[in-house]
Scaffold this active site. Structure first.
Site, PDB file in Angstrom:
ATOM      1  N   HIS A 193       0.834  -1.202   0.000  1.00 55.32           N
ATOM      2  CA  HIS A 193       0.000   0.000   0.000  1.00 55.32           C
ATOM      3  C   HIS A 193       0.870   1.255   0.000  1.00 55.32           C
ATOM      4  O   HIS A 193       0.621   2.210  -0.760  1.00 55.32           O
ATOM      5  CB  HIS A 193      -0.910  -0.018   1.227  1.00 55.32           C
ATOM      6  N   GLU A 194       1.899   1.278   0.840  1.00 47.53           N
ATOM      7  CA  GLU A 194       2.775   2.451   0.906  1.00 47.53           C
ATOM      8  C   GLU A 194       3.592   2.601  -0.378  1.00 47.53           C
ATOM      9  O   GLU A 194       3.891   3.725  -0.805  1.00 47.53           O
ATOM     10  CB  GLU A 194       3.687   2.359   2.129  1.00 47.53           C
ATOM     11  N   HIS A 219       1.579   4.587  -2.629  1.00 42.91           N
ATOM     12  CA  HIS A 219       1.709   6.030  -2.425  1.00 42.91           C
ATOM     13  C   HIS A 219       2.908   6.576  -3.199  1.00 42.91           C
ATOM     14  O   HIS A 219       2.830   7.643  -3.823  1.00 42.91           O
ATOM     15  CB  HIS A 219       1.873   6.338  -0.933  1.00 42.91           C
ATOM     16  N   GLU A 224      -6.353   6.829  -0.730  1.00 42.87           N
ATOM     17  CA  GLU A 224      -6.188   5.605   0.056  1.00 42.87           C
ATOM     18  C   GLU A 224      -6.758   4.399  -0.683  1.00 42.87           C
ATOM     19  O   GLU A 224      -6.173   3.310  -0.673  1.00 42.87           O
ATOM     20  CB  GLU A 224      -6.865   5.759   1.424  1.00 42.87           C
TER      21      GLU A 224
END
Length: 275
Positions: free
Chosen positions: A77-78, A81, A108
């Protein structure tokens, strides 16, 4: 951007993540980081937070106190980003279309889309659907294959399922407050089977709210109690008490029940043997 900017953004995010994943030597923690040279990975106790990406200092921080499969999904997930911040066009389009809390929520969600694409490539998801169909077992097997939680796997499976379907992960938990007994002498601490996470295919408006209790005679509850897969025509047990006809395929695994609610009318009225 198209008239539906978020759908276009998800397509672009999946493309970025798939390209990133294709260049990795593996899907273990070390391998996941190889596509971000110069970015440091740290594990720290973060309390309620799962992780964070600090682009100013090129650091990804992961909560050291959560389960390994959660850590892997959070890392992916990061990375999402980082990929998003590296695509000026996509980032600009998002800022043009959204602002404030809605912008943050969209970002998100896109990073969850990226994480799913990195850890669960399309060929793997397609294989699970081909072998098991749009079922609770497909969800459980995908989670096992990708070494992620079932709650993480359901989003990838929902994105790839062509038939109108709601997926849910159910586990024992405290009943919602409105479901507690009115009698103060009645036990209120007893755990009930309830929804932990839910997602639906793109053509279905509904999901099941977290905490939705599963009735004791529902196929998902029967699968949990018997330890056997159950497939039969039943219903979606919405928290409001409303019921929607569905073909239910519930699969017990590792203390959970993974469930699919297929809304295709062609499936209703059928019943299959319990495995």
């Amino acid at each position: 951007m198209t008239p539906d900017p978020f759908s276009a953004a998800k397509v672009r995010m999946r493309e970025l993540a798939a390209a990133y994943g294709a260049g990795l030597p593996g899907r273990d923690t070390h391998s996941l980081m190889t596509g971000l040279p110069g970015v440091e990975l740290r594990f720290l106790s973060l309390g309620w937070r799962d992780g964070a990406f600090d682009p100013e200092h090129n650091v990804i921080v992961i909560n050291s106190d959560v389960r390994p499969e959660r850590q892997r999904f959070t890392l992916a997930h990061e990375i999402g980003h980082a990929l998003l911040l590296g695509d000026d066009d996509l980032l600009s389009d998002l800022h043009d279309a959204y602002e404030g809390d809605e912008l943050e929520q969209k970002i998100e969600t896109l990073c969850n889309v990226a994480a799913a694409a990195i850890l669960m490539p399309e060929p793997v998801v397609a294989e699970m659907l081909e072998r098991f169909g749009a079922t609770g077992r497909a969800l459980a097997e995908l989670a096992k294959r990708a070494e992620v939680s079932a709650s993480s796997a359901l989003y990838a499976l929902a994105e790839a399922t062509p038939e109108p379907t709601i997926y849910a992960v159910c586990a024992l938990g405290k009943p919602p407050r409105e479901a507690l007994p009115a009698d103060p002498d009645s036990p209120s601490g007893e755990k009930v089977l309830s929804v932990r996470a839910s997602s639906s295919t793109r053509d279905v408006k509904y999901t099941l709210a977290s905490g939705t209790p599963i009735p004791g005679d529902h196929p998902a509850a029967v699968a949990f109690e018997t330890g056997m897969e159950v497939k039969e025509s039943s219903y979606v047990p919405f928290r409001s008490g409303k019921k929607m006809k569905a073909f239910v395929a519930a699969y017990p695994s590792r203390g959970l029940v993974t469930v699919s609610f297929q809304l295709d009318a062609a499936r209703l009225g059928k019943k299959e043997d319990r495995a």
